[in-house]
Design an enzyme around this catalytic site. Sequence first.
Site, PDB file in Angstrom:
ATOM      1  N   HIS A 158      17.302 -24.630  42.948  1.00  0.00           N
ATOM      2  CA  HIS A 158      16.817 -23.804  43.727  1.00  0.00           C
ATOM      3  C   HIS A 158      16.885 -22.249  43.224  1.00  0.00           C
ATOM      4  O   HIS A 158      17.027 -21.524  44.088  1.00  0.00           O
ATOM      5  CB  HIS A 158      16.929 -23.726  45.302  1.00  0.00           C
ATOM      6  N   SER A 279       8.147  -1.184  24.496  1.00  0.00           N
ATOM      7  CA  SER A 279       7.051  -0.516  25.191  1.00  0.00           C
ATOM      8  C   SER A 279       6.400   0.612  24.512  1.00  0.00           C
ATOM      9  O   SER A 279       6.997   1.397  24.014  1.00  0.00           O
ATOM     10  CB  SER A 279       7.539  -0.354  26.798  1.00  0.00           C
ATOM     11  N   LYS A 285      12.564   0.249  26.818  1.00  0.00           N
ATOM     12  CA  LYS A 285      12.457  -1.427  27.025  1.00  0.00           C
ATOM     13  C   LYS A 285      12.461  -2.054  25.858  1.00  0.00           C
ATOM     14  O   LYS A 285      12.283  -1.898  24.774  1.00  0.00           O
ATOM     15  CB  LYS A 285      10.879  -1.407  27.370  1.00  0.00           C
ATOM     16  N   GLU A 292       7.501 -15.205  26.537  1.00  0.00           N
ATOM     17  CA  GLU A 292       6.194 -14.801  27.503  1.00  0.00           C
ATOM     18  C   GLU A 292       4.792 -15.473  26.885  1.00  0.00           C
ATOM     19  O   GLU A 292       4.104 -16.025  27.610  1.00  0.00           O
ATOM     20  CB  GLU A 292       5.910 -13.466  27.903  1.00  0.00           C
TER      21      GLU A 292
END
Length: 463
Positions: A158, A279, A285, A292
């Site tokens: 979970h 970024s 970043k 992804e």
Amino acid sequence: MTAKQTWSQRFESALHPAIARFNASISFDIELIEYDITGSQAHAKMLAHTGIISPSEGEQLITGLEQVRQEYRQGNFKPGIDAEDVHFAVEKRLTEIVGDVGKKLHTARSRNDQVGTDTRLYLRDQIHQIRQNLREFQTVLLDIAEQHVETLIPGYTHLQRAQPVSLAHHLLAYFQMAQRDWERLADVYRRVNISPLGCGALAGTTFPIDRHYTADLLTFDSVYANSLDGVSDRDFAVEFLCAASLIMVHLSRLSEEVILWSSEEFRFVTLKDSCATGSSIMPQKKNPDVPELVRGKTGRVFGHLQAMLVIMKGLPLAYNKDLQEDKEGIFDSVNTVKACLEAMSILLQEGLEFRTQRLQAAVAEDFSNATDVADYLAARGVPFREAYNLVGKVVKTSIAAGKLLKDLQLEEWQQIHPAFAEDIYQAISPRQVVAARNSYGGTGFTQVKQALITARTQISGES
Ligand code: ARG
């Protein structure tokens, strides 16, 4: 405007240019050209072998087809839209090269059995390549796992801390998924490797062909027993897309973990510069674009599987032009799966570093050893459910007191139950918690070491 179609004699007027474009598959089925040529060479050889054409005609066709292949490879043969599809394109160029004998190539054959043959030959090669990519991916997983038998990482259910595990054990879970993918593709291959060549348009042919002869030349395992089925079956494509989808499921799950692990919230891995991106606006970043993208690309492969199923549903026998729609999804899935396997292998191999200190701290600062306290009592004769309830209370009071289980004094333990002794501290240390799970397939170090050996043997076999 519109070029004459191969079948145009039967028609009064030319095809509307927009419809010609709509109908044509050459823009994508050009991918099949080498397989088309190989299939046609086998067909030509069979025509000569059975006496349907003369030996010299057979030779001319085979040599001419080889020339088409060379011209294509050298970039001198670039079929345009007027060719309609790769099959017509090759036949047309062949006839330009060898003259009228080229027109004999299509004797006792239809584009329907031809395209089925080409697609299977293509998929056979691609399945080999993807299985190779899977082996590379497994090797990388194994190389890393071998270095991290004793590195502990929180294990989750979970997405809540559950029980710590060996990092090697965690990585080996992905190894096992890839192993199933590898085996599944071998099974799919068995049904890809059946020859439809000689099924004709749908009903077979009036010529005394030898289907087993072409099947042998093309190293198919067998031939379709029913010509209608042979030209219209795409189960093999559905099965392949299903296997491809499962590979993507596995890569996507791993991607999700890497994304989580690299976040500030987890801090389990550092992304190295070679596999991360920045970024355009936020200077701090470092983004996990590779996992992804893999996670994102999963959608298109699932989409192709869905599309193929829908294409097949309700399709009357035998060939229907709907089947032309099988190819782009297959090609895109093949390319996507190969690219994702390669990218994930590189990411694991050189783009990630596990932050072992941080992992060590992570497994020491939670209640993921609570089961071991219950097991401790159960091993000393307390019924497990009773032990479980006792420990539940301890966890509750510890949280309230801002303590971890390891912070409890021996007297406190013994107030909970007299069976507790000094060795409780050792029993709940993260290392011991992991080591103790020595059941077959568990995360205990002995088990993991054995699993690594078995895994090495598995991938060092034939591939
Ligand atoms: N381009 C077609 C395809 O991909 C080849 C088969 C065409 N057959 C036909 N009967 N029109 O399916």
